[in-house]
Design a protein around this motif. Structure first.
Motif, PDB file in Angstrom:
ATOM      1  N   LEU A 137      33.225  38.639  26.304  1.00  0.00           N
ATOM      2  CA  LEU A 137      33.980  37.525  25.728  1.00  0.00           C
ATOM      3  C   LEU A 137      33.714  37.391  24.232  1.00  0.00           C
ATOM      4  CD1 LEU A 137      33.636  35.002  28.667  1.00  0.00           C
ATOM      5  CD2 LEU A 137      35.791  35.906  27.762  1.00  0.00           C
ATOM      6  N   PRO A 181      39.885  35.490  25.505  1.00  0.00           N
ATOM      7  CA  PRO A 181      39.583  35.638  26.932  1.00  0.00           C
ATOM      8  C   PRO A 181      40.735  36.284  27.715  1.00  0.00           C
ATOM      9  CG  PRO A 181      38.911  33.474  26.182  1.00  0.00           C
ATOM     10  CD  PRO A 181      39.676  34.114  25.050  1.00  0.00           C
ATOM     11  N   ASP A 182      41.951  36.116  27.219  1.00  0.00           N
ATOM     12  CA  ASP A 182      43.116  36.720  27.882  1.00  0.00           C
ATOM     13  C   ASP A 182      43.112  38.237  27.784  1.00  0.00           C
ATOM     14  OD1 ASP A 182      44.025  34.194  28.518  1.00  0.00           O
ATOM     15  OD2 ASP A 182      45.342  34.061  26.770  1.00  0.00           O
ATOM     16  N   ILE A 240      40.515  40.137  28.390  1.00  0.00           N
ATOM     17  CA  ILE A 240      39.514  40.682  29.310  1.00  0.00           C
ATOM     18  C   ILE A 240      40.202  41.144  30.596  1.00  0.00           C
ATOM     19  CG2 ILE A 240      37.510  40.109  30.758  1.00  0.00           C
ATOM     20  CD1 ILE A 240      36.766  40.188  27.840  1.00  0.00           C
ATOM     21  N   CYS A 249      38.722  42.643  34.158  1.00  0.00           N
ATOM     22  CA  CYS A 249      37.570  43.006  34.969  1.00  0.00           C
ATOM     23  C   CYS A 249      38.009  43.965  36.067  1.00  0.00           C
ATOM     24  CB  CYS A 249      36.958  41.761  35.596  1.00  0.00           C
ATOM     25  SG  CYS A 249      36.339  40.577  34.376  1.00  0.00           S
ATOM     26  N   VAL A 264      37.852  33.542  33.169  1.00  0.00           N
ATOM     27  CA  VAL A 264      38.559  34.779  33.467  1.00  0.00           C
ATOM     28  C   VAL A 264      39.191  34.557  34.836  1.00  0.00           C
ATOM     29  CG1 VAL A 264      38.350  37.255  33.855  1.00  0.00           C
ATOM     30  CG2 VAL A 264      36.921  36.145  32.134  1.00  0.00           C
ATOM     31  N   GLN A 317      42.977  38.552  36.344  1.00  0.00           N
ATOM     32  CA  GLN A 317      42.372  39.481  35.397  1.00  0.00           C
ATOM     33  C   GLN A 317      41.347  40.387  36.076  1.00  0.00           C
ATOM     34  OE1 GLN A 317      41.956  35.882  32.615  1.00  0.00           O
ATOM     35  NE2 GLN A 317      41.529  37.635  31.287  1.00  0.00           N
TER      36      GLN A 317
END
Length: 144
Positions: free
Chosen positions: A27, A33-34, A36, A38, A79, A83
């Protein structure tokens, strides 16, 4: 093809004690944050495992369980479940392939710092990602 470079950052999630630190670092490094993405990689389910034989466990249930666990335990990192990608296969290869597929510019991953026989027996997902990735890899060294 636009001239804009990707700003996506891939964060492999293994649900270890290191996961919060890796998410925090990702982050800090990501533009937003958009940006990221995972990924959690499940192992192939053995055809002879009791859950498979009895029909109690299938890949869809495993995916849902991972996504629920992710949100329940890491929701504070802002998140979303959208994502998080859940795939099946060999983690190092799958992570590198996913980063290439989405044209990520960075992978943020932890290293457990194993050496010698434990590393040889267990393999090293981080090492495989470094070797296979098309983009930069930021390795967060975690405490043993």
């Amino acid at each position: 093809m636009s001239g804009q470079p990707s700003s996506l950052t891939v964060v492999p999630i293994d649900f270890s004690d290191n996961t919060p630190a890796v998410l925090e670092q990702a982050l800090l490094l990501a533009s937003s944050p958009d940006d990221i993405r995972c990924i959690h990689v499940l192992s192939n389910q053995a055809n002879m495992s009791p859950g498979t034989l009895w029909g109690d466990v299938d890949d869809e249930k495993r995916h849902k369980a991972v996504k629920k666990y992710f949100i329940d335990h890491y929701g504070e990192f802002n998140v979303s479940q959208n994502q998080l990608e859940v795939r099946i296969g060999s983690p190092g290869f799958v992570i590198a392939d996913y980063a290439k597929e989405i044209k990520a510019h960075l992978i943020v991953i932890s290293s457990h710092g194993r050496h010698g026989l434990p590393r040889l027996l267990l393999g090293s997902v981080t090492e495989r990602v470094i070797r296979e990735a098309h983009c930069d890899v930021y390795v967060l060294r975690t405490q043993k």
